[in-house]
Design an enzyme around this catalytic site. Structure first.
Site, PDB file in Angstrom:
ATOM      1  N   GLU A   1     -24.921  -2.756   9.743  1.00  0.00           N
ATOM      2  CA  GLU A   1     -25.274  -2.476   8.357  1.00  0.00           C
ATOM      3  C   GLU A   1     -24.457  -1.313   7.819  1.00  0.00           C
ATOM      4  OE1 GLU A   1     -27.635  -3.946   6.148  1.00  0.00           O
ATOM      5  OE2 GLU A   1     -27.308  -5.514   7.622  1.00  0.00           O
TER       6      GLU A   1
ATOM      7  N   ASP B   1       8.681 -11.730  -2.658  1.00  0.00           N
ATOM      8  CA  ASP B   1       7.287 -12.131  -2.480  1.00  0.00           C
ATOM      9  C   ASP B   1       6.501 -12.026  -3.773  1.00  0.00           C
ATOM     10  OD1 ASP B   1       7.510 -12.448   0.233  1.00  0.00           O
ATOM     11  OD2 ASP B   1       6.634 -10.499   0.734  1.00  0.00           O
TER      12      ASP B   1
ATOM     13  N   ARG C   1       4.794  -7.676   8.682  1.00  0.00           N
ATOM     14  CA  ARG C   1       5.909  -8.472   8.161  1.00  0.00           C
ATOM     15  C   ARG C   1       6.832  -7.673   7.244  1.00  0.00           C
ATOM     16  NH1 ARG C   1       5.267 -10.354   3.129  1.00  0.00           N
ATOM     17  NH2 ARG C   1       6.482 -12.261   3.348  1.00  0.00           N
TER      18      ARG C   1
END
Ligand code: 6GU
Length: 223
Positions: A114, A166, A151
């Site tokens: 939690e 990208d 990456r």
């Protein structure tokens, strides 16, 4: 880069870090992954890592000792980012991935409860969430971040240009791509891509990028 994962479920990482580009980055010596089961650092004869919240309420709270002791064991000094995985954190995005790709050491703290004892936050440089939904734990989120970060490290991808184009690096979504055959089940490759005219191709790609971003993610074009 060294990446440390404080986790109760180190096995969860094996498939993801042991395949494809994340594995290749490790094999090339560019990055190393270290899974640390903080249950081993509980300092408790029953290996207890969580306890009831002071003041009452539902759910358990991750105790401070296992996390502080596991952090002490790392011995990497101050040259590190310590990321607490939590749905209340700042949203992860490409800009943060680019920033983290320059670090020497990243530590991900992954809870499954939690909540974290609030004192754990004194160890942390960033609190990060990967989106507005709740996962059972931080592991999948820290693997997602790892993939986006690794990456971007130089020499991980063979084609360096590929991540400068990208989606999100350019501020727009990528244009459509086509490969052979020229016609498939009645669907034709746009004529401009076959024209050999690089100026026209660039213009077409830019228009398509803009159109796609307007349709799907108009929020990216604000400002
Ligand atoms: Cl970082 N942790 C958890 N448990 N749920 C999430 C998250 C993180 N990011 C989005 N949902």
């Amino acid at each position: 880069m060294n990446i440390y994962y404080l986790t109760l479920f180190p096995d969860m990482y094996e498939g993801v870090l042991g395949a494809s580009i994340l594995k290749r980055a490790k094999d090339k010596g560019i990055v190393d992954y270290h899974m640390i089961n903080f249950r081993d650092f509980s300092g408790d004869k029953h290996n207890k890592v969580d306890d009831y919240p002071y003041g009452g309420g539902a759910g358990m709270v991750l105790k401070p000792e296992p996390v502080f002791n596991a952090m002490d064991s790392l011995d990497i000094g101050d040259n590190k980012r310590v990321i607490l995985m939590c749905p209340q954190g700042k949203p992860f995005d490409q800009k943060l991935a680019e920033e983290l790709a320059e670090e020497d050491n990243i530590v991900f703290i992954n809870g499954h409860y939690e909540g974290y004892d609030e004192r754990i936050r004194t160890l942390v440089t960033d609190e990060v969430s990967i989106g507005d939904y709740v996962l059972t734990g931080g592991e999948l989120a820290s693997m997602t971040m790892t993939d986006a970060i690794v990456r971007l490290i130089p020499d991980v991808l063979s084609n360096q240009a590929s991540h400068q184009e990208d989606s999100f690096s350019t501020g727009m979504l990528e244009h459509p791509h086509y490969t052979r055959p020229r016609e498939y089940r009645g669907m034709k490759v746009p004529e401009v891509l076959l024209s050999g005219n690089h100026k026209h191709i660039e213009e077409w790609r830019h228009e398509q990028s803009l159109k796609r971003t307007r349709e799907r993610r108009p929020d990216l074009l604000d400002g």
